[in-house]
Design an enzyme around this catalytic site. Sequence first.
Site, PDB file in Angstrom:
ATOM      1  N   GLU A 289       0.812  -1.221   0.000  1.00  0.00           N
ATOM      2  CA  GLU A 289       0.000   0.000   0.000  1.00  0.00           C
ATOM      3  C   GLU A 289       0.841   1.266   0.000  1.00  0.00           C
ATOM      4  O   GLU A 289       0.839   2.013   0.974  1.00  0.00           O
ATOM      5  CB  GLU A 289      -0.862   0.032   1.268  1.00  0.00           C
ATOM      6  CG  GLU A 289      -1.766  -1.143   1.452  1.00  0.00           C
ATOM      7  CD  GLU A 289      -2.461  -1.126   2.797  1.00  0.00           C
ATOM      8  OE1 GLU A 289      -3.625  -1.519   2.843  1.00  0.00           O
ATOM      9  OE2 GLU A 289      -1.834  -0.732   3.805  1.00  0.00           O
ATOM     10  N   GLY A 291       2.002   5.046  -0.569  1.00  0.00           N
ATOM     11  CA  GLY A 291       1.342   6.337  -0.715  1.00  0.00           C
ATOM     12  C   GLY A 291       2.374   7.395  -1.044  1.00  0.00           C
ATOM     13  O   GLY A 291       2.516   7.843  -2.172  1.00  0.00           O
ATOM     14  N   ARG A 292       3.166   7.741  -0.027  1.00  0.00           N
ATOM     15  CA  ARG A 292       4.165   8.794  -0.156  1.00  0.00           C
ATOM     16  C   ARG A 292       5.091   8.599  -1.365  1.00  0.00           C
ATOM     17  O   ARG A 292       5.388   9.552  -2.089  1.00  0.00           O
ATOM     18  CB  ARG A 292       5.026   8.816   1.118  1.00  0.00           C
ATOM     19  CG  ARG A 292       5.976  10.003   1.223  1.00  0.00           C
ATOM     20  CD  ARG A 292       6.993   9.766   2.351  1.00  0.00           C
ATOM     21  NE  ARG A 292       6.371   9.430   3.607  1.00  0.00           N
ATOM     22  CZ  ARG A 292       5.915  10.324   4.487  1.00  0.00           C
ATOM     23  NH1 ARG A 292       6.050  11.605   4.248  1.00  0.00           N
ATOM     24  NH2 ARG A 292       5.348   9.920   5.606  1.00  0.00           N
ATOM     25  N   ARG A 329       3.254  19.736   7.693  1.00  0.00           N
ATOM     26  CA  ARG A 329       4.259  18.760   8.120  1.00  0.00           C
ATOM     27  C   ARG A 329       5.433  19.354   8.909  1.00  0.00           C
ATOM     28  O   ARG A 329       5.841  18.774   9.924  1.00  0.00           O
ATOM     29  CB  ARG A 329       4.755  17.921   6.940  1.00  0.00           C
ATOM     30  CG  ARG A 329       3.637  17.058   6.329  1.00  0.00           C
ATOM     31  CD  ARG A 329       4.172  16.096   5.270  1.00  0.00           C
ATOM     32  NE  ARG A 329       5.010  15.060   5.835  1.00  0.00           N
ATOM     33  CZ  ARG A 329       6.315  14.977   5.673  1.00  0.00           C
ATOM     34  NH1 ARG A 329       6.951  15.859   4.941  1.00  0.00           N
ATOM     35  NH2 ARG A 329       6.993  14.014   6.248  1.00  0.00           N
ATOM     36  N   TYR A 333       5.758  17.707  12.487  1.00  0.00           N
ATOM     37  CA  TYR A 333       6.890  16.861  12.859  1.00  0.00           C
ATOM     38  C   TYR A 333       8.227  17.283  12.276  1.00  0.00           C
ATOM     39  O   TYR A 333       8.987  16.443  11.783  1.00  0.00           O
ATOM     40  CB  TYR A 333       6.643  15.359  12.623  1.00  0.00           C
ATOM     41  CG  TYR A 333       5.552  14.947  11.662  1.00  0.00           C
ATOM     42  CD1 TYR A 333       4.403  14.329  12.152  1.00  0.00           C
ATOM     43  CD2 TYR A 333       5.693  15.133  10.292  1.00  0.00           C
ATOM     44  CE1 TYR A 333       3.406  13.925  11.276  1.00  0.00           C
ATOM     45  CE2 TYR A 333       4.690  14.728   9.420  1.00  0.00           C
ATOM     46  CZ  TYR A 333       3.555  14.131   9.929  1.00  0.00           C
ATOM     47  OH  TYR A 333       2.568  13.721   9.067  1.00  0.00           O
ATOM     48  N   CYS A 360      -0.653  32.790  12.186  1.00  0.00           N
ATOM     49  CA  CYS A 360      -0.324  33.384  13.480  1.00  0.00           C
ATOM     50  C   CYS A 360       0.149  32.322  14.454  1.00  0.00           C
ATOM     51  O   CYS A 360      -0.531  32.010  15.438  1.00  0.00           O
ATOM     52  CB  CYS A 360      -1.536  34.109  14.027  1.00  0.00           C
ATOM     53  SG  CYS A 360      -2.006  35.455  12.970  1.00  0.00           S
ATOM     54  N   GLU A 361       1.296  31.749  14.152  1.00  0.00           N
ATOM     55  CA  GLU A 361       1.927  30.713  14.965  1.00  0.00           C
ATOM     56  C   GLU A 361       3.415  30.865  14.746  1.00  0.00           C
ATOM     57  O   GLU A 361       3.869  30.825  13.598  1.00  0.00           O
ATOM     58  CB  GLU A 361       1.558  29.312  14.437  1.00  0.00           C
ATOM     59  CG  GLU A 361       0.231  28.762  14.844  1.00  0.00           C
ATOM     60  CD  GLU A 361       0.139  28.395  16.297  1.00  0.00           C
ATOM     61  OE1 GLU A 361       1.150  27.958  16.875  1.00  0.00           O
ATOM     62  OE2 GLU A 361      -0.948  28.569  16.859  1.00  0.00           O
ATOM     63  N   TYR A 389       0.791  14.163   1.674  1.00  0.00           N
ATOM     64  CA  TYR A 389       0.507  14.688   3.009  1.00  0.00           C
ATOM     65  C   TYR A 389       0.640  16.208   3.081  1.00  0.00           C
ATOM     66  O   TYR A 389       1.048  16.740   4.113  1.00  0.00           O
ATOM     67  CB  TYR A 389       1.408  14.004   4.055  1.00  0.00           C
ATOM     68  CG  TYR A 389       1.287  12.497   4.040  1.00  0.00           C
ATOM     69  CD1 TYR A 389       0.112  11.882   4.430  1.00  0.00           C
ATOM     70  CD2 TYR A 389       2.341  11.684   3.614  1.00  0.00           C
ATOM     71  CE1 TYR A 389      -0.017  10.500   4.407  1.00  0.00           C
ATOM     72  CE2 TYR A 389       2.219  10.302   3.579  1.00  0.00           C
ATOM     73  CZ  TYR A 389       1.034   9.722   3.979  1.00  0.00           C
ATOM     74  OH  TYR A 389       0.923   8.358   3.950  1.00  0.00           O
TER      75      TYR A 389
HETATM   76  C1  LIG Z   1      -0.317   5.634   5.749  1.00  0.00           C
HETATM   77  C2  LIG Z   1      -0.559   4.227   5.370  1.00  0.00           C
HETATM   78  C3  LIG Z   1      -0.055   3.740   4.168  1.00  0.00           C
HETATM   79  C4  LIG Z   1       0.821   4.543   3.247  1.00  0.00           C
HETATM   80  O1  LIG Z   1       2.028   4.903   3.846  1.00  0.00           O
HETATM   81  P1  LIG Z   1       3.146   5.678   3.012  1.00  0.00           P
HETATM   82  O2  LIG Z   1       4.227   5.914   4.011  1.00  0.00           O
HETATM   83  O3  LIG Z   1       2.535   6.947   2.523  1.00  0.00           O
HETATM   84  O4  LIG Z   1       3.572   4.792   1.901  1.00  0.00           O
HETATM   85  C5  LIG Z   1      -0.381   2.442   3.837  1.00  0.00           C
HETATM   86  N1  LIG Z   1      -1.156   1.667   4.637  1.00  0.00           N
HETATM   87  C6  LIG Z   1      -1.647   2.125   5.801  1.00  0.00           C
HETATM   88  C7  LIG Z   1      -2.502   1.246   6.633  1.00  0.00           C
HETATM   89  C8  LIG Z   1      -1.367   3.406   6.214  1.00  0.00           C
HETATM   90  O5  LIG Z   1      -1.848   3.845   7.387  1.00  0.00           O
END
Ligand SMILES: *Cc1c(COP(=O)(O)O)cnc(C)c1O
Length: 446
Positions: A289, A291-292, A329, A333, A360-361, A389
């Site tokens: 899965e 994403g980033r 972000r 963090y 204003c932070e 993100y």
């Molecule tokens: C956030 C997340 C991802 C994706 O993570 P990346 O670091 O963006 O690749 C995949 N699976 C689950 C369950 C997540 O919470």
Amino acid sequence: MKLQGTMQVNQKNHLEIGGCDTVELAREFGTPLYVIDETLFRQNCRAYYQAFTESYGATVIYASKTLSNLAVCSMVEQEGLGLDVVSGGELYTAAKARFPMERVYFHGNNKSPEELRMALEYKVGRIVVDNRYELETLNNLAGEMGVKVNILLRLSPGVEAHTHEYIKTGQIDSKFGLVIENGMAMAGVKRALQLPHVQLTGFHCHIGSQIFELQSYAHAAEVMMGFVHNVYRETGFVAEELNMGGGLGIYYYQGDRPRPVKEYADVLMTAVKNTAAALDLPVPKVIVEPGRSIAGPAGITLYTVGAIKDIPGIRKYVAVDGGMGDNPRPALYQSKYEACVANRMHEQPVEKVSIAGKCCESGDMLIRDIALPSLQPGDILAVLGTGAYNYSMSMNYNRLPRPAMILVNNGRADLIVRREDYCDLIRNDVMPDRLRSNLVKLASSR
Ligand SMILES: *Cc1c(COP(=O)(O)O)cnc(C)c1O
């Protein structure tokens, strides 16, 4: 600074992306502006498809929490990936983009009954059940609707990865999933196998994000397969699916050394295969899965430079027209980003400055201590690697309207998210009658 994808410097010494001059994009669409490089986004999808699906028959699902809108869902669909959603809103977006629901996985540690019902009505491919409460709720809802739903159980494998290292034990203290080590996971499996309206197909884990240490995936795979084996011995159930989550790291800042997707696939798939062989188990269908690592490098954000404040001997603040509202972000963090002056790419860095947002932070600082050419009000600053993100975490703090997003490719720029205006900001505000009448009274007494 690292220019990725289709980014390059054009003859005017402007930053170009997707064949479009960023200075012209800023003029045409305004700033702050999210820009997504379609070529790189699709290339990243393809790298996963090739490394996992073509090479190993594994399934790749894009984590839509990273960056989700209709156009993005549509590109993901066209590239043959599935989709991971974590809320009714992300599911709704996928449905409106006509994403095939059998390729959707529904995640989340506290899905509401309404969200679960929605997922059942849409007939999503899998629901990844996080906890016992959800297991019972889902079974009841599916029973009411007269359906049987395919589920995975989310497990907490006791492996937590961070960028350069990973922790093998501990990490029992997590809000996500059923803990393997203390027996919660096994108890959950036994319960799931008893329930008439859920069909357990396998297990899920996600060990962290922005990971460079591939060995942590191999270790997590071994722990998960060990659990599959224990489940088989205790219940006779053989897991068909193993969802290993996402988390591959990307380049944000000097020193970041992302690993190629191919290497990630080889390490993970080899670990699954070898462990299955050692335990005399069939190799499960693997799901990842990301994403980033798909969306992150494909996005940049354009800002216009405004106020510049030099505090001699302390710090030179260069403020831009966005900040933590469009990119929380760094404030959340301490994430680091690189940036460049999009309208003067040929100039060498001459000074160290810090890029401030307009909220204003005091913590609204996009970049601390970056060497850049001398900046002037009106310059266009491009912050790199903002595809993941950023938009998805954006907010309206200080009632700043959220930026527009455009998709660029081959000299073409298409608006994919409209810029919010002030009307959008008060769209959901409601004026109670008694306050309204006070205002009217006030106005008439003037
Ligand atoms: C956030 C997340 C991802 C994706 O993570 P990346 O670091 O963006 O690749 C995949 N699976 C689950 C369950 C997540 O919470």
